[in-house]
Write an enzyme that holds these catalytic residues in place. Structure first.
Site, PDB file in Angstrom:
ATOM      1  N   LYS A 187     -14.262   7.961   5.750  1.00 23.06           N
ATOM      2  CA  LYS A 187     -13.146   8.737   5.175  1.00 23.06           C
ATOM      3  C   LYS A 187     -12.066   8.965   6.219  1.00 23.06           C
ATOM      4  CE  LYS A 187     -13.646   8.363   1.898  1.00 23.06           C
ATOM      5  NZ  LYS A 187     -14.682   7.866   1.038  1.00 23.06           N
ATOM      6  N   CYS A 202      -4.375  -5.309  -7.092  1.00 27.93           N
ATOM      7  CA  CYS A 202      -3.321  -5.745  -8.000  1.00 27.93           C
ATOM      8  C   CYS A 202      -3.512  -5.102  -9.368  1.00 27.93           C
ATOM      9  CB  CYS A 202      -3.268  -7.258  -8.195  1.00 27.93           C
ATOM     10  SG  CYS A 202      -2.885  -8.157  -6.713  1.00 27.93           S
ATOM     11  N   GLU A 250     -20.308   8.000   5.869  1.00 21.90           N
ATOM     12  CA  GLU A 250     -19.269   8.266   4.881  1.00 21.90           C
ATOM     13  C   GLU A 250     -18.153   9.126   5.489  1.00 21.90           C
ATOM     14  OE1 GLU A 250     -18.338   7.086   2.262  1.00 21.90           O
ATOM     15  OE2 GLU A 250     -17.163   8.584   1.232  1.00 21.90           O
ATOM     16  N   ARG A 310      -4.097   0.401  -7.275  1.00 21.44           N
ATOM     17  CA  ARG A 310      -4.780  -0.895  -7.162  1.00 21.44           C
ATOM     18  C   ARG A 310      -4.116  -1.830  -6.145  1.00 21.44           C
ATOM     19  NH1 ARG A 310      -8.096  -1.786 -11.675  1.00 21.44           N
ATOM     20  NH2 ARG A 310      -8.042  -4.006 -11.243  1.00 21.44           N
ATOM     21  N   GLU A 355     -10.216   5.549   7.173  1.00 22.28           N
ATOM     22  CA  GLU A 355      -9.396   4.882   6.152  1.00 22.28           C
ATOM     23  C   GLU A 355      -8.119   5.640   5.801  1.00 22.28           C
ATOM     24  OE1 GLU A 355     -11.132   4.269   2.256  1.00 22.28           O
ATOM     25  OE2 GLU A 355     -12.284   6.105   2.438  1.00 22.28           O
ATOM     26  N   TRP A 374      -1.516  -6.302  -4.265  1.00 21.77           N
ATOM     27  CA  TRP A 374      -2.254  -6.171  -3.018  1.00 21.77           C
ATOM     28  C   TRP A 374      -2.388  -7.606  -2.506  1.00 21.77           C
ATOM     29  CZ3 TRP A 374      -6.810  -7.945  -0.805  1.00 21.77           C
ATOM     30  CH2 TRP A 374      -7.253  -7.242   0.334  1.00 21.77           C
ATOM     31  N   ASN A 389      -3.852 -11.119 -11.436  1.00 23.28           N
ATOM     32  CA  ASN A 389      -4.719 -10.367 -10.524  1.00 23.28           C
ATOM     33  C   ASN A 389      -5.961 -11.215 -10.302  1.00 23.28           C
ATOM     34  OD1 ASN A 389      -6.405  -8.535  -9.212  1.00 23.28           O
ATOM     35  ND2 ASN A 389      -6.986  -7.516 -11.116  1.00 23.28           N
ATOM     36  N   GLY A 390      -6.208 -11.587  -9.044  1.00 19.04           N
ATOM     37  CA  GLY A 390      -7.379 -12.422  -8.753  1.00 19.04           C
ATOM     38  C   GLY A 390      -7.023 -13.440  -7.693  1.00 19.04           C
ATOM     39  N   LYS A 408      -7.721   0.236  -4.423  1.00 23.25           N
ATOM     40  CA  LYS A 408      -8.843   0.951  -5.005  1.00 23.25           C
ATOM     41  C   LYS A 408      -9.940   0.025  -5.507  1.00 23.25           C
ATOM     42  CE  LYS A 408     -10.672   4.786  -6.524  1.00 23.25           C
ATOM     43  NZ  LYS A 408     -11.238   5.573  -5.429  1.00 23.25           N
ATOM     44  N   HIS A 414     -28.267   5.097  22.759  1.00 22.50           N
ATOM     45  CA  HIS A 414     -28.425   3.652  22.971  1.00 22.50           C
ATOM     46  C   HIS A 414     -27.065   2.957  23.050  1.00 22.50           C
ATOM     47  CE1 HIS A 414     -32.735   4.013  22.505  1.00 22.50           C
ATOM     48  NE2 HIS A 414     -32.490   4.796  21.458  1.00 22.50           N
TER      49      HIS A 414
END
Ligand code: F6R
Length: 614
Positions: free
Chosen positions: A491, A2, A487, A27, A494, A74, A100-101, A609, A510
């Site tokens: 990438k 947000c 990583e 955001r 996402e 968001w 926002n929160g 983000k 395994h």
């Protein structure tokens, strides 16, 4: 997670707020809304979807007014739709709020408000707060600002809010707790409020970062006044922004992510500038200078982080343990904070966070601090919450990262961790002079080597075509290449929505080996180093099951070239520094595959983000 923007002054608020929302869209991008007050009439417009959709929707509407607030969402409580979009308004339609929160006790508050006759339109926690403010204002006959203060005293949770009331169009009321909020002081006596400085920088470089439980009242006539939640007035601390407007533009690249991948030679250099001197054989991080001795004496270092920053921490673990011989534990911040961790005297907790606002990382640090640990931060965003609650820390200086998928922040974090490990190793005497010299000399060469890898972008784009239709992918690496494999997988998943997993190469047998068939691309980091031969054997195991192998190898490697379907060569470097190079082609592969799959690279679905809620 947000983004909020607000403006008060003598210019039209709507275009300023709209532009600000576009800057903050990384955001959250589920829905957007703007409210303005025109001649004591509050007009509120909100829409599911991106800010551009809100712009189209408001084309012929009355958006006049010199005071306004806006929000890009968001979703946490309630799905993304027009009704759940912010701003939310009071029952009488006079007061508007952006938030926002998360209001954690919204259920209890809502019950009380329902019993007093309030009616709710949305499923959000935020709407409860605006009704609470309205309720207090009416029943206790106080000003809106006082009602905001009293309402916030009843709230459990995280918030950055801005409130405006059509009965007082000369005033914005803002407050924060655990979610960020910045006030920009304009040159013409106007004010800009936002979740971060990006919407503010083109108007002013004078800002005040609100602290937790601070309330700012911005008044056309009385200027900015700051209070704590107990209503005691405080003196605002004005800081100068170093951010440049150009850093927020795409600079000719198709996406921010591509721009940020290409910025890495510069961002890595900026990260070690003034902290490394090869001629003098010196390394130092000014920000942690006062804590060098404690770091050298530490019994244990605990690194806390989330997502990509957690992967950087794993690289840090290899660096610290090998170079400084200090035991390191790497923890997911979200797990650490809830499991009553053992923190002993002499332990140091280091938080790694691009945004410096990640709620779990912040909470983990607060917990560690309350148990008496020294807490240090490695953050990218200057003035962020983590950088302000830590005892000390080092900025990564990567510049703003706008693409939701983290790229240059990762390599900058690994650079700071390398410098930190080298500093402590020198202090402890665990690294001999020649190895130290070799490492810092190599470090200085990394930006040029990254540039050379970027020159093979066209080749990487071409080979990526072969894998754009994959449904699954595996990433393998050993030692400090294992976090790079994690990583790489993150990438790809996402931004292209291909399921991908990272594994230590030897762990493949395994379990994951069962997945391998001719459809499955396996990205293997097989650079020269102590485990090279072992990784070669792992590649053979994949090939024996007809898997497609894309190997990242050291320049001139012939052995893997003869086995793999594709190889991507990277320049040779010291094995401690290979993650700074091997990461780059994996970022490019993910980027090109996502573009070929027509995914929204900079704003992948469901992501945001800056994760300011847990
Ligand atoms: C992945 C990504 C996220 C972040 C994570 C932590 O590309 O960007 O996984 O790394 O949300 O964010 P920061 O570093 O801001 O704490």
């Amino acid at each position: 997670m947000c983004g909020i923007v607000a403006y008060i002054g003598d210019q039209q608020a709507f275009p300023i707020v709209l532009k600000g929302l576009k800057r903050l869209e990384y955001r959250g991008y589920d829905s957007a809304g703007i409210a303005v007050i025109n001649d004591r009439q509050l007009n509120n417009y909100k829409q599911k979807g991106k800010v551009a959709e809100l712009e189209t929707f408001t084309e012929n509407k009355d958006v006049e007014g010199t005071i306004g607030i806006g929000h890009t969402r968001w979703a946490t409580h309630g799905p993304p739709n027009d009704i759940n979009a912010h701003p939310h308004v009071s029952g009488d339609g006079e007061i508007a709020l952006i938030h926002n929160g998360i209001i954690e006790n919204y259920d209890t508050l809502k019950e009380g408000l329902l019993s007093r006759g309030h009616e709710f339109k949305s499923e959000t926690d935020t709407e409860v707060l605006i009704h609470l403010i309205e309720d207090i204002k009416k029943n206790e006959e106080v000003t809106t600002a006082e009602a905001v203060r009293l309402a916030l005293s009843n709230v459990i949770g995280a918030y950055a809010i801005v409130v405006m009331d059509q009965s007082n169009p000369d005033q914005l009321i803002a407050a924060r707790k655990s979610s960020p909020l910045v006030v920009g002081i304009g040159k013409k006596g106007d004010y800009y409020l936002a979740s971060d400085a990006t919407p503010i920088v083109e108007y002013t470089n004078e800002v005040v970062y609100l602290d937790d439980e601070e309330i700012a009242i911005v008044d056309r006539n009385k200027g900015l006044r700051l209070y704590n939640i107990q209503n005691q007035e405080k003196t605002p601390y004005i800081q100068e922004l170093e951010l440049q407007l150009e850093e927020l533009e795409k600079g000719g690249y198709e996406h921010f992510m591509l721009k940020e991948i290409h910025e890495q030679p510069r961002s890595i250099k900026d990260c070690f500038r003034g902290r490394l001197n090869v001629d003098k054989g010196w390394v130092g991080l000014g920000g942690i200078k006062d804590y060098e001795q404690q770091l050298a004496n530490a019994n244990r270092i605990i690194m806390v982080a989330c997502g990509t920053s957690w992967h950087a921490a794993l690289v840090g673990e290899y660096l610290f343990e090998d170079l400084t011989r200090t035991p390191v534990e790497v923890e997911y911040a979200s797990e650490f904070r809830y499991r009553n961790p053992i923190i002993e005297e002499g332990d140091i907790v280091i938080a790694i966070s691009q945004s410096g606002e990640t709620a779990d990382t912040l909470a983990a640090l607060e917990l560690a601090k309350s148990k008496g640990a020294i807490i240090l931060g490695i953050c990218n965003v200057v003035g962020s919450s983590i950088s302000r609650i830590t005892h000390a820390g080092s900025y990564t200086h990567a510049g703003p990262e706008i693409g939701v998928a983290s790229t240059k922040a990762f390599t900058a974090q690994v650079t700071v961790l390398t410098l930190m490990a080298l500093t402590i190793a020198r202090k402890k005497g665990t690294l001999n002079e020649s190895k130290f010299r070799r490492l810092i000399t190599e470090m200085e060469l990394i930006p040029d080597k990254v540039s050379r890898i970027l020159e093979s972008s066209a080749y990487i784009e071409k080979l990526s075509k072969n894998y754009k239709g994959a449904r699954n992918a595996l990433y393998l690496g050993r030692g400090n290449s294992f976090p790079v494999a994690l990583e790489g997988a993150l990438k790809l998943k996402e931004i292209s929505y291909i399921h991908a997993e990272g594994y230590p190469a030897a762990e493949m047998k395994h379990g994951p080996i069962a997945l391998i068939d001719e459809e499955m691309p396996v990205f293997v980091i097989a650079t020269k180093g102590p485990s090279y031969e072992k990784v070669v054997s792992n590649i053979q195991e994949v090939k024996a099951r007809k898997g497609k192998v894309v190997a990242i190898v050291t320049e001139g490697d012939e052995q893997v070239k003869n086995m793999a379907d594709h190889v991507i060569e990277i320049p040779d470097t010291d094995e401690h520094l290979t993650p700074l190079l091997t990461t780059i082609p994996l970022q490019l592969v993910s980027y090109y595959i996502a573009v070929m799959r027509e995914c929204n690279v900079d704003q992948p679905r469901n992501l945001a983000k800056s994760v300011t809620v847990e």
